[in-house]
Design a protein around this motif. Sequence first.
Motif, PDB file in Angstrom:
ATOM      1  N   ASP A  78     -13.236  26.711 -34.064  1.00 16.60           N
ATOM      2  CA  ASP A  78     -12.259  27.720 -33.643  1.00 16.60           C
ATOM      3  C   ASP A  78     -12.646  28.234 -32.260  1.00 16.60           C
ATOM      4  O   ASP A  78     -13.775  28.016 -31.814  1.00 16.60           O
ATOM      5  CB  ASP A  78     -12.235  28.877 -34.646  1.00 16.60           C
ATOM      6  N   GLU A  79     -11.701  28.904 -31.598  1.00 12.69           N
ATOM      7  CA  GLU A  79     -12.003  29.426 -30.259  1.00 12.69           C
ATOM      8  C   GLU A  79     -11.516  30.857 -30.107  1.00 12.69           C
ATOM      9  O   GLU A  79     -10.689  31.326 -30.868  1.00 12.69           O
ATOM     10  CB  GLU A  79     -11.383  28.530 -29.182  1.00 12.69           C
ATOM     11  N   ASP A 117      -9.114  24.651 -36.418  1.00  9.36           N
ATOM     12  CA  ASP A 117      -8.083  25.683 -36.438  1.00  9.36           C
ATOM     13  C   ASP A 117      -7.039  25.283 -35.403  1.00  9.36           C
ATOM     14  O   ASP A 117      -7.321  25.199 -34.214  1.00  9.36           O
ATOM     15  CB  ASP A 117      -8.669  27.060 -36.118  1.00  9.36           C
TER      16      ASP A 117
END
Length: 302
Positions: A91-92, A197
């Motif tokens: 995820d980021e 994600d």
Amino acid sequence: MTEIQKIKNYYETYLIDKIPQGGLFVAKMPTCTITAYRSGKVMFQGQTGEQEAEKWSSLTAPNSPVSKTNHARKKTNVPEGIASMSVIGSDEVGTGDYFGPITVVAAYVKKEHLQLVKELGVKDSKELNDTKICEIAKDLIKTIPYSLLILHNEKYNELQQQSRMSQGKMKALLHNKAILHVLNKIDPERPEAILIDQFAEKDVYYKHIQGQKMIQRENVYFSTKAEGIHLSVAAASIIARYAFLQQMEKLSKEAGFPIPKGAGSQVDVAAAKLIKTKGKDALPHFVKLHFANTEKALHMLN
Ligand code: MG
């Protein structure tokens, strides 16, 4: 807390002052505007509107007050029982923030660690405040294999301006690299699945990373709200947010005043202040130049 209050809290850093008649709040992200009305209706508009609305799917059941775009909901085809598998999740954070870097994390949570990770308090980061996120992250980074990549704004601006690289491509390259790092770290062990994600369609993701040393295509899944699907994504998200917060603190020290998150009017004011004290040349180190906030800050000074 009401669902609408939860939504408001979640987008707190993006809230703007201009609210339409009958409105409760408006949050303006670079690629999505969220408008909540006193009637209970919430609108998600813009390029990533559907993605944002997906985060609040409990509200988007039939007869719920939240309106969504009409696109058919994409089925995520994650395997059944994935929640109890050994998974690398990624995820980021920071893509919608004017100040601060993009941080991307891939993290591996194997079956045997699921219980422990849960006990550390890992869950959907939307339910955690910054203090709690830092606490949990500090434990997590000592516990599970992960890779953290930080794309600082000097580099971000260079890629954006000189190579005309889209944010989507930057994210794809970073996720790919972070996942590869974790695969190397845990080698010869292999995860049962990799869960990203979702920020782009699968085909677009693979197109972006063409020519790179690439993660395999087998057992790789893309899903929005992946934080809720496997703890590895929730863990990745928490570490990414922790790293982002640390970077923001560092930038605040350099600036000499607290730097706000998000891309609302408060960042325009902060950018104007920064230009005034450090000069325009200092900006590329602190901000994502192509955001509309740059123009607004410059306008403020004229
Ligand atoms: Mg995400």
